[in-house]
Design a protein around this motif. Sequence first.
Motif, PDB file in Angstrom:
ATOM      1  N   ALA A  45       0.835  -1.212   0.000  1.00  0.00           N
ATOM      2  CA  ALA A  45       0.000   0.000   0.000  1.00  0.00           C
ATOM      3  C   ALA A  45       0.867   1.257   0.000  1.00  0.00           C
ATOM      4  N   GLY A  46       1.918   1.264   0.790  1.00  0.00           N
ATOM      5  CA  GLY A  46       2.816   2.415   0.833  1.00  0.00           C
ATOM      6  C   GLY A  46       3.538   2.627  -0.487  1.00  0.00           C
ATOM      7  N   PHE A  47       3.953   1.533  -1.126  1.00  0.00           N
ATOM      8  CA  PHE A  47       4.610   1.645  -2.420  1.00  0.00           C
ATOM      9  C   PHE A  47       3.647   2.182  -3.466  1.00  0.00           C
ATOM     10  N   LEU A  48       2.422   1.655  -3.489  1.00  0.00           N
ATOM     11  CA  LEU A  48       1.435   2.116  -4.469  1.00  0.00           C
ATOM     12  C   LEU A  48       1.132   3.601  -4.278  1.00  0.00           C
ATOM     13  N   ALA A  49       1.078   4.051  -3.034  1.00  0.00           N
ATOM     14  CA  ALA A  49       0.840   5.471  -2.768  1.00  0.00           C
ATOM     15  C   ALA A  49       1.994   6.315  -3.301  1.00  0.00           C
ATOM     16  N   ARG A  50       3.229   5.856  -3.081  1.00  0.00           N
ATOM     17  CA  ARG A  50       4.396   6.613  -3.554  1.00  0.00           C
ATOM     18  C   ARG A  50       4.463   6.615  -5.070  1.00  0.00           C
ATOM     19  N   ILE A  51       4.284   5.464  -5.683  1.00  0.00           N
ATOM     20  CA  ILE A  51       4.434   5.361  -7.137  1.00  0.00           C
ATOM     21  C   ILE A  51       3.329   6.131  -7.864  1.00  0.00           C
ATOM     22  N   GLY A  52       2.197   6.314  -7.212  1.00  0.00           N
ATOM     23  CA  GLY A  52       1.082   7.021  -7.837  1.00  0.00           C
ATOM     24  C   GLY A  52       1.228   8.527  -7.856  1.00  0.00           C
ATOM     25  N   ARG A  53       2.188   9.046  -7.092  1.00  0.00           N
ATOM     26  CA  ARG A  53       2.402  10.499  -7.089  1.00  0.00           C
ATOM     27  C   ARG A  53       3.101  10.916  -8.383  1.00  0.00           C
ATOM     28  N   PRO A  54       2.602  11.943  -9.027  1.00  0.00           N
ATOM     29  CA  PRO A  54       3.258  12.420 -10.260  1.00  0.00           C
ATOM     30  C   PRO A  54       4.707  12.830  -9.999  1.00  0.00           C
ATOM     31  N   HIS A  55       5.534  12.656 -11.004  1.00  0.00           N
ATOM     32  CA  HIS A  55       6.936  13.059 -10.919  1.00  0.00           C
ATOM     33  C   HIS A  55       7.351  13.654 -12.260  1.00  0.00           C
ATOM     34  N   THR A  56       8.542  14.196 -12.312  1.00  0.00           N
ATOM     35  CA  THR A  56       9.011  14.881 -13.523  1.00  0.00           C
ATOM     36  C   THR A  56      10.145  14.144 -14.222  1.00  0.00           C
ATOM     37  N   LEU A  57      10.460  12.937 -13.799  1.00  0.00           N
ATOM     38  CA  LEU A  57      11.537  12.168 -14.420  1.00  0.00           C
ATOM     39  C   LEU A  57      11.023  11.471 -15.675  1.00  0.00           C
ATOM     40  N   THR A  58      11.883  11.312 -16.665  1.00  0.00           N
ATOM     41  CA  THR A  58      11.527  10.634 -17.909  1.00  0.00           C
ATOM     42  C   THR A  58      12.673   9.710 -18.333  1.00  0.00           C
ATOM     43  N   GLY A  59      12.447   8.994 -19.413  1.00  0.00           N
ATOM     44  CA  GLY A  59      13.502   8.185 -20.020  1.00  0.00           C
ATOM     45  C   GLY A  59      14.041   7.080 -19.136  1.00  0.00           C
ATOM     46  N   PHE A  60      13.180   6.438 -18.378  1.00  0.00           N
ATOM     47  CA  PHE A  60      13.623   5.357 -17.506  1.00  0.00           C
ATOM     48  C   PHE A  60      14.233   4.238 -18.352  1.00  0.00           C
ATOM     49  N   ARG A  61      15.390   3.776 -17.949  1.00  0.00           N
ATOM     50  CA  ARG A  61      16.037   2.674 -18.651  1.00  0.00           C
ATOM     51  C   ARG A  61      16.907   1.888 -17.683  1.00  0.00           C
ATOM     52  N   ALA A  62      17.125   0.639 -18.037  1.00  0.00           N
ATOM     53  CA  ALA A  62      17.974  -0.250 -17.243  1.00  0.00           C
ATOM     54  C   ALA A  62      19.039  -0.824 -18.182  1.00  0.00           C
ATOM     55  N   PRO A  63      20.191  -0.133 -18.281  1.00  0.00           N
ATOM     56  CA  PRO A  63      21.200  -0.557 -19.254  1.00  0.00           C
ATOM     57  C   PRO A  63      21.914  -1.857 -18.892  1.00  0.00           C
ATOM     58  N   GLU A  64      21.851  -2.234 -17.645  1.00  0.00           N
ATOM     59  CA  GLU A  64      22.553  -3.442 -17.194  1.00  0.00           C
ATOM     60  C   GLU A  64      21.593  -4.253 -16.330  1.00  0.00           C
ATOM     61  N   VAL A  65      21.153  -5.403 -16.826  1.00  0.00           N
ATOM     62  CA  VAL A  65      20.194  -6.240 -16.106  1.00  0.00           C
ATOM     63  C   VAL A  65      20.755  -7.652 -16.003  1.00  0.00           C
ATOM     64  N   ARG A  66      20.698  -8.203 -14.806  1.00  0.00           N
ATOM     65  CA  ARG A  66      21.118  -9.585 -14.583  1.00  0.00           C
ATOM     66  C   ARG A  66      19.989 -10.307 -13.854  1.00  0.00           C
ATOM     67  N   ILE A  67      19.505 -11.384 -14.440  1.00  0.00           N
ATOM     68  CA  ILE A  67      18.436 -12.168 -13.829  1.00  0.00           C
ATOM     69  C   ILE A  67      19.038 -13.457 -13.301  1.00  0.00           C
ATOM     70  N   GLN A  68      18.852 -13.674 -12.022  1.00  0.00           N
ATOM     71  CA  GLN A  68      19.399 -14.848 -11.332  1.00  0.00           C
ATOM     72  C   GLN A  68      18.237 -15.692 -10.831  1.00  0.00           C
ATOM     73  N   ARG A  69      18.140 -16.919 -11.321  1.00  0.00           N
ATOM     74  CA  ARG A  69      17.055 -17.822 -10.922  1.00  0.00           C
ATOM     75  C   ARG A  69      17.517 -18.760  -9.815  1.00  0.00           C
ATOM     76  N   VAL A  70      16.643 -18.942  -8.831  1.00  0.00           N
ATOM     77  CA  VAL A  70      16.849 -19.905  -7.762  1.00  0.00           C
ATOM     78  C   VAL A  70      15.510 -20.598  -7.567  1.00  0.00           C
ATOM     79  N   GLY A  71      15.292 -21.689  -8.300  1.00  0.00           N
ATOM     80  CA  GLY A  71      14.006 -22.378  -8.247  1.00  0.00           C
ATOM     81  C   GLY A  71      12.887 -21.482  -8.728  1.00  0.00           C
ATOM     82  N   ASP A  72      11.862 -21.340  -7.899  1.00  0.00           N
ATOM     83  CA  ASP A  72      10.713 -20.506  -8.241  1.00  0.00           C
ATOM     84  C   ASP A  72      10.871 -19.063  -7.771  1.00  0.00           C
ATOM     85  N   THR A  73      12.117 -18.673  -7.540  1.00  0.00           N
ATOM     86  CA  THR A  73      12.435 -17.302  -7.150  1.00  0.00           C
ATOM     87  C   THR A  73      13.424 -16.739  -8.160  1.00  0.00           C
ATOM     88  N   ALA A  74      13.292 -15.458  -8.466  1.00  0.00           N
ATOM     89  CA  ALA A  74      14.228 -14.797  -9.368  1.00  0.00           C
ATOM     90  C   ALA A  74      14.628 -13.454  -8.768  1.00  0.00           C
TER      91      ALA A  74
END
Length: 121
Positions: free
Chosen positions: A51-80
Motif C-alpha cells: 500500500a505504501g509503495f502504491l501510494a508513492r508510485i502514484g504520485r506524479p513526478h518529472t523524471l523521464t527516459g527510464f532505462r535499465a542498461p545493465e540487467v542480470r536475472i538470477q534464478r533460484v528455483g521458483d524465485t528470481a
Amino acid sequence: MASRVDDQETLEALNQGYLRAAEKSDVAWYALHLADDYRATNPDGSFVDKAGFLARIGRPHTLTGFRAPEVRIQRVGDTALIHASFEDTRPDGSHGRGRYTDIWQRRDGRWLCVSAHFVRC
C-alpha cells in the motif's frame, strides 16, 4: 510448466513493465504484479509495504527516459532476483542513476514481485 527460456523471457518483460509503470506512475500495473506481502526499501531508505509503495508510485513526478542498461536475472528455483542499474532524465536534462534489486516469486503459476530495494548513486 513453463520452460526456463519462457521464464527468462517473462521475467525480462516484467522488468521492462516495472520500468514503464514507474515512469508513468501506473498504479494499476503494480497492483496486478506485486504480491500482497510485497515490501520495498525506497531510495530514501524508508521501508514500505504494498500500500505504501502504491501510494508513492502514484504520485506524479518529472523524471523521464527510464532505462535499465545493465540487467542480470538470477534464478533460484521458483524465485528470481533481478539486479540492475537504472538511469533517468531530470527536467533540467541531467541524468539520474542508481541500482535496484527486485525479487520475484512464482506463485500459483505466475510471477509476482515480493520485494525490491532501490538506491540512487
